[in-house]
Design an enzyme around this catalytic site. Structure first.
Site, PDB file in Angstrom:
ATOM      1  N   CYS A 111       0.805  -1.240   0.000  1.00 27.04           N
ATOM      2  CA  CYS A 111       0.000   0.000   0.000  1.00 27.04           C
ATOM      3  C   CYS A 111       0.831   1.279   0.000  1.00 27.04           C
ATOM      4  O   CYS A 111       0.319   2.340  -0.346  1.00 27.04           O
ATOM      5  CB  CYS A 111      -0.919   0.040   1.209  1.00 27.04           C
ATOM      6  N   HIS A 251      -2.940   7.552   4.317  1.00 25.46           N
ATOM      7  CA  HIS A 251      -3.408   6.343   3.636  1.00 25.46           C
ATOM      8  C   HIS A 251      -4.808   6.023   4.169  1.00 25.46           C
ATOM      9  O   HIS A 251      -5.080   6.193   5.360  1.00 25.46           O
ATOM     10  CB  HIS A 251      -2.442   5.199   3.937  1.00 25.46           C
ATOM     11  N   ASN A 281      -9.995   1.114   0.148  1.00 24.02           N
ATOM     12  CA  ASN A 281      -8.522   1.108   0.158  1.00 24.02           C
ATOM     13  C   ASN A 281      -8.024   0.676  -1.221  1.00 24.02           C
ATOM     14  O   ASN A 281      -8.219  -0.476  -1.617  1.00 24.02           O
ATOM     15  CB  ASN A 281      -8.045   0.146   1.254  1.00 24.02           C
TER      16      ASN A 281
HETATM   17  N1  ACO Z   1     -19.531  -8.028   7.301  1.00 20.44           N
HETATM   18  C1  ACO Z   1     -20.155  -8.380   8.445  1.00 20.44           C
HETATM   19  N2  ACO Z   1     -19.500  -8.909   9.498  1.00 20.44           N
HETATM   20  C2  ACO Z   1     -18.164  -9.064   9.375  1.00 20.44           C
HETATM   21  C3  ACO Z   1     -17.449  -8.711   8.210  1.00 20.44           C
HETATM   22  C4  ACO Z   1     -18.191  -8.164   7.155  1.00 20.44           C
HETATM   23  N3  ACO Z   1     -17.616  -7.795   6.000  1.00 20.44           N
HETATM   24  N4  ACO Z   1     -16.138  -8.972   8.398  1.00 20.44           N
HETATM   25  C5  ACO Z   1     -16.020  -9.481   9.634  1.00 20.44           C
HETATM   26  N5  ACO Z   1     -17.229  -9.551  10.220  1.00 20.44           N
HETATM   27  C6  ACO Z   1     -17.571 -10.006  11.563  1.00 20.44           C
HETATM   28  C7  ACO Z   1     -16.524 -10.938  12.116  1.00 20.44           C
HETATM   29  O1  ACO Z   1     -16.745 -12.264  11.668  1.00 20.44           O
HETATM   30  C8  ACO Z   1     -16.724 -10.792  13.610  1.00 20.44           C
HETATM   31  O2  ACO Z   1     -17.822 -11.569  14.011  1.00 20.44           O
HETATM   32  P1  ACO Z   1     -17.766 -12.394  15.398  1.00 20.44           P
HETATM   33  O3  ACO Z   1     -17.644 -11.334  16.465  1.00 20.44           O
HETATM   34  O4  ACO Z   1     -19.056 -13.144  15.407  1.00 20.44           O
HETATM   35  O5  ACO Z   1     -16.546 -13.263  15.308  1.00 20.44           O
HETATM   36  C9  ACO Z   1     -17.144  -9.329  13.761  1.00 20.44           C
HETATM   37  O6  ACO Z   1     -17.595  -8.906  12.463  1.00 20.44           O
HETATM   38  C10 ACO Z   1     -16.015  -8.422  14.215  1.00 20.44           C
HETATM   39  O7  ACO Z   1     -14.863  -8.687  13.437  1.00 20.44           O
HETATM   40  P2  ACO Z   1     -13.484  -7.980  13.730  1.00 20.44           P
HETATM   41  O8  ACO Z   1     -12.446  -8.553  12.826  1.00 20.44           O
HETATM   42  O9  ACO Z   1     -13.198  -7.960  15.170  1.00 20.44           O
HETATM   43  O10 ACO Z   1     -13.833  -6.475  13.263  1.00 20.44           O
HETATM   44  P3  ACO Z   1     -12.979  -5.198  13.444  1.00 20.44           P
HETATM   45  O11 ACO Z   1     -13.749  -4.192  14.167  1.00 20.44           O
HETATM   46  O12 ACO Z   1     -11.578  -5.497  13.897  1.00 20.44           O
HETATM   47  O13 ACO Z   1     -12.856  -4.681  11.928  1.00 20.44           O
HETATM   48  C11 ACO Z   1     -11.388  -4.671  10.017  1.00 20.44           C
HETATM   49  C12 ACO Z   1     -12.255  -5.523  10.935  1.00 20.44           C
HETATM   50  C13 ACO Z   1     -12.271  -3.654   9.320  1.00 20.44           C
HETATM   51  C14 ACO Z   1     -10.738  -5.576   8.974  1.00 20.44           C
HETATM   52  C15 ACO Z   1     -10.320  -3.949  10.857  1.00 20.44           C
HETATM   53  O14 ACO Z   1      -9.666  -4.862  11.708  1.00 20.44           O
HETATM   54  C16 ACO Z   1      -9.283  -3.274   9.990  1.00 20.44           C
HETATM   55  O15 ACO Z   1      -9.561  -2.314   9.305  1.00 20.44           O
HETATM   56  N6  ACO Z   1      -8.022  -3.727  10.013  1.00 20.44           N
HETATM   57  C17 ACO Z   1      -6.974  -3.147   9.215  1.00 20.44           C
HETATM   58  C18 ACO Z   1      -7.082  -3.657   7.830  1.00 20.44           C
HETATM   59  C19 ACO Z   1      -6.230  -2.895   6.859  1.00 20.44           C
HETATM   60  O16 ACO Z   1      -5.970  -1.761   7.026  1.00 20.44           O
HETATM   61  N7  ACO Z   1      -5.771  -3.533   5.821  1.00 20.44           N
HETATM   62  C20 ACO Z   1      -4.988  -2.849   4.846  1.00 20.44           C
HETATM   63  C21 ACO Z   1      -3.769  -3.558   4.649  1.00 20.44           C
HETATM   64  S1  ACO Z   1      -2.691  -2.717   3.677  1.00 20.44           S
HETATM   65  C22 ACO Z   1      -2.132  -3.595   2.337  1.00 20.44           C
HETATM   66  O17 ACO Z   1      -1.006  -3.412   2.013  1.00 20.44           O
HETATM   67  C23 ACO Z   1      -2.950  -4.638   1.633  1.00 20.44           C
END
Ligand code: ACO
Length: 361
Positions: A111, A251, A281
Site C-alpha cells: 500500500c 493512507h 482502500n
Molecule cells: N460483514 C459483516 N460482518 C463481518 C465482516 C463483514 N464484512 N467482516 C467481519 N465480520 C464479523 C466478524 O466475523 C466478527 O464476528 P464475530 O464477532 O461473530 O466473530 C465481527 O464482524 C467483528 O470482526 P473484527 O475482525 O473484530 O472487526 P474489526 O472491528 O476489527 O474490523 C477490520 C475488521 C475492518 C478488517 C479492521 O480490523 C481493519 O480495518 N483492520 C486493518 C485492515 C487494513 O488496514 N488492511 C490494509 C492492509 S494494507 C495492504 O497493504 C494490503
C-alpha cells in the site's frame, strides 16, 4: 538549491462503482457493518489491467505539468498488482505513453508503493541522477481478491494516481522536505496474499485463485503505531510539530485507523483529508489519489505543508512532509480515457468469484 518539485498530478478512477449493497449480494455482509467499521461506502472496479490504468493517470499528470512524454527521464510504477512480472509493468506504461527516453522501474512496498515511488524519484532528482520522473501509485486488486472472504473482500478497490516531479533550482523549499520509511520486522505474515508470486509458479496452485492471510485487528494496531512513529520521525527531521502542518493526507485503509492516528498526533479533523467513503482502500493508489483530490478540490493551497502517513503489507510504513509549490491549477488536460465497457462492477466481480469457487485454493 536543487529541489524535486511536483508540477503535474492526475488520477484515473474507473467509473464502475461497487457499493456496499452490491457486496451484500455476494457476501454475508451489509452496508451498516461496512460503514460503521471502516467508513467505506463504495469502491471502483477497473475494466483494464494496472498498466493501462496507470497510463491514463500518468498522461493526465504530464498534461497537467505541460510536458511531453518524450521528455520523461524515469517512470516508477508503485503497485503490488503488476499485470506482468517480466517484462515489468512500468515498461508497458512507457509504451502506451510513448515516453521513449524514460527508464522504467516497478516498485512494490504494497500500500505504500506510490509514496515510496515519490521518495525514490525525489532523491534521484535531488542527486542529479535524473532531471524528472513520472511516479504512479496504482492498483487493480479485484482479480486477486478472494471474493469468498468477507473479512478482506469489502476493504479494497481499484484506482491509479500519478505525479510529475522535476528538478528546479530554487531558494524556495518545495517537494519532499523530510521523510521516514520503514518496515515493522517480523510482521510480514499478518498480511499475505497466497497464490500471487513466482513461488506459486508451476507448483499446482489453481491458476488465478488466492487465499488471504489477514489478521485485521493486529494490522489495525501496527498500522497506527507505524504511521505515528513515521510521522514523529519525519517531523523531528524538520524540527516541527503537527501544528506547523497545513494538511494531513493519510493512507485510507479504515476511517477508525485515520481517526486514532489523528488523535495520537493531535491533528484536528479540519486538517485531515478523507476520501475513503468514495474508493475504499486502493492500496498503492490510495495516498497519491487523496493528494490529487485534495489539490483538485482546492483544499491544498499554494505553499502548503502536507504530511502523508501510510502503511502496507510487510508491514511497510512511510511518512513524507511535502511542501506544495505555488501552482495548484493544471496547465493542460489530456484527452485519454478508459475504453468503453458495458459490464457493471458487480458483473466483473461475479466473474472473478465464480472462477474462484470453481478452483478453490
Ligand atoms: N460483514 C459483516 N460482518 C463481518 C465482516 C463483514 N464484512 N467482516 C467481519 N465480520 C464479523 C466478524 O466475523 C466478527 O464476528 P464475530 O464477532 O461473530 O466473530 C465481527 O464482524 C467483528 O470482526 P473484527 O475482525 O473484530 O472487526 P474489526 O472491528 O476489527 O474490523 C477490520 C475488521 C475492518 C478488517 C479492521 O480490523 C481493519 O480495518 N483492520 C486493518 C485492515 C487494513 O488496514 N488492511 C490494509 C492492509 S494494507 C495492504 O497493504 C494490503
Amino acid at each position: 538549491m536543487r529541489q524535486a518539485a511536483i508540477t503535474g498530478w492526475g488520477k484515473c478512477a474507473p467509473d464502475k462503482v461497487l457499493s456496499n449493497d452490491d457486496l451484500a449480494t455476494l457476501l454475508d455482509t451489509n452496508d451498516e457493518w461496512i460503514t460503521s467499521r471502516t467508513g467505506m461506502k463504495e469502491r471502483r472496479i477497473s475494466p483494464v489491467p494496472v498498466s493501462e490504468l496507470s497510463y491514463i493517470a500518468a498522461a493526465r499528470a504530464l498534461a497537467c505539468a505541460g510536458v511531453n512524454a518524450d521528455d520523461v527521464d524515469m517512470i516508477i510504477l508503485g503497485s503490488c498488482s503488476f499485470d506482468s512480472q517480466v517484462p515489468n509493468a512500468a515498461s508497458r506504461v512507457q509504451q502506451l505513453l510513448q515516453a521513449n527516453n524514460a527508464a522504467c522501474m516497478d516498485l512494490n512496498t504494497a500500500c505504500t508503493s506510490g509514496m515510496y515511488a515519490m521518495s525514490v524519484a525525489s532523491a534521484m532528482i535531488k542527486a542529479g541522477t535524473i532531471n524528472n520522473a513520472v511516479i504512479i501509485g496504482a492498483e487493480v486488486i479485484h482479480p486477486f481478491m478472494d471474493w469468498t472472504d468477507r473479512n478482506v473482500a469489502i476493504l479494497f478497490g481499484d484506482g491509479a494516481a500519478a505525479f510529475y516531479l522535476e528538478a528546479q533550482d530554487s531558494e524556495e523549499n518545495i517537494g519532499i522536505q523530510a521523510e521516514a520509511l520503514g518496515c515493522i520486522a517480523n510482521s510480514r505474515d499478518i498480511l499475505a496474499v497466497n497464490g500471487v508470486g513466482l513461488k506459486y509458479a508451476n507448483q499446482g496452485w489453481p491458476l488465478g485463485t488466492t487465499e488471504w492471510d489477514f489478521e485485521g485487528r493486529e494490522i489495525f494496531k501496527q498500522a497506527i503505531n507505524g504511521m505515528q512513529s513515521g510521522c514523529e520521525k519525519a517531523l523531528s527531521k524538520m524540527g516541527i510539530s503537527t501544528s506547523d502542518v497545513d494538511i494531513v493526507i493519510p493512507h485510507q485503509a479504515n476511517l477508525r485507523i485515520i481517526e486514532a492516528l489523528a488523535q495520537r498526533l493531535k491533528v484536528p479533523s479540519e486538517k485531515l483529508f478523507i476520501n475513503i467513503h468514495r474508493y475504499a482502500n486502493m492500496s498503492a493508489a490510495t495516498a497519491p489519489m487523496a493528494i490529487v483530490e485534495a489539490v483538485e478540490e482546492n483544499i491544498v493551497k499554494p505553499g502548503d505543508l502536507i504530511l502523508v502517513p501510510a502503511f502496507g503489507a510487510g508491514l511497510t510504513w512511510s511518512a513524507q512532509l511535502i511542501r506544495w509549490g505555488q501552482r495548484c491549477e493544471a496547465i493542460g488536460e489530456s484527452d485519454v480515457k478508459l475504453p468503453e465497457s458495458k459490464e457493471t462492477a458487480l458483473e466483473i466481480i461475479k466473474k472473478v468469484a465464480e472462477i474462484h469457487l470453481k478452483n478453490p485454493s
